[in-house]
Design a protein around this motif. Structure first.
Motif, short mmCIF file in Angstrom:
data_model
loop_
_atom_site.label_atom_id
_atom_site.label_comp_id
_atom_site.label_asym_id
_atom_site.label_seq_id
_atom_site.Cartn_x
_atom_site.Cartn_y
_atom_site.Cartn_z
N HIS A 77 -4.33 0.35 -76.93
CA HIS A 77 -5.45 1.13 -76.42
C HIS A 77 -6.37 1.47 -77.58
O HIS A 77 -5.98 2.20 -78.50
CB HIS A 77 -4.95 2.41 -75.74
N ALA A 78 -7.58 0.90 -77.56
CA ALA A 78 -8.55 1.13 -78.63
C ALA A 78 -9.25 2.46 -78.41
O ALA A 78 -9.13 3.09 -77.36
CB ALA A 78 -9.56 -0.01 -78.66
N GLY A 79 -10.00 2.86 -79.40
CA GLY A 79 -10.77 4.09 -79.30
C GLY A 79 -10.42 5.02 -80.43
O GLY A 79 -9.67 4.67 -81.34
N PRO A 80 -10.98 6.23 -80.37
CA PRO A 80 -10.73 7.18 -81.47
C PRO A 80 -9.25 7.55 -81.60
O PRO A 80 -8.77 7.81 -82.68
CB PRO A 80 -11.57 8.40 -81.11
N ALA A 81 -8.54 7.55 -80.47
CA ALA A 81 -7.10 7.86 -80.50
C ALA A 81 -6.34 6.57 -80.22
O ALA A 81 -5.59 6.46 -79.25
CB ALA A 81 -6.78 8.93 -79.47
N ARG A 82 -6.52 5.56 -81.08
CA ARG A 82 -5.87 4.25 -80.90
C ARG A 82 -4.36 4.45 -80.83
O ARG A 82 -3.78 5.16 -81.66
CB ARG A 82 -6.23 3.33 -82.05
N HIS A 83 -3.76 3.82 -79.83
CA HIS A 83 -2.30 3.87 -79.72
C HIS A 83 -1.80 2.64 -78.99
O HIS A 83 -2.56 1.92 -78.36
CB HIS A 83 -1.84 5.16 -79.05
N VAL A 84 -0.51 2.42 -79.11
CA VAL A 84 0.14 1.27 -78.49
C VAL A 84 1.19 1.79 -77.52
O VAL A 84 1.91 2.75 -77.82
CB VAL A 84 0.82 0.38 -79.56
#
Length: 97
Positions: free
Chosen positions: A47-54
């Motif tokens: 998941h991209a964006g300012p709070a990128r996470h997998v």
């Protein structure tokens, strides 16, 4: 016997880096997740964006193995003392030369 552990276990749920067992290195965790993904047991979503996470999620194949894994866990718990005793007996510190 209370307090005895056979090894690491990670349940289904949300685990952050701070919550991960410190005995599992990032490299080993990455390799394990890659192997599970390669075998079709999990799917990885970035998941991209300012709070990128997998996120990792079980596939239908992975979910189909949950009953088998639960049975193995139950069996290991039922024989935990025996398993730990066998592991301790086989450790290099307990072997005679």
């Amino acid at each position: 016997m209370p307090g005895r552990e056979l090894g690491n276990s990670i349940g289904v749920g949300h685990i952050t880096g701070q919550e991960a067992d410190s005995r599992i290195t990032p490299k080993v965790l990455r390799q394990s997740l890659q192997a599970l993904e390669h075998d079709g047991l999990i799917v990885r979503t970035v998941h991209a964006g300012p709070a990128r996470h997998v996120e990792y999620e079980l596939t239908s194949l992975g979910r189909s193995l949950l009953g088998l894994l639960d049975a193995a866990r139950s069996g290991a718990e039922a024989h935990l003392d025996e398993l730990i005793d066998a592991r301790e007996a086989a450790s290099p510190a307990n072997r005679s030369s």
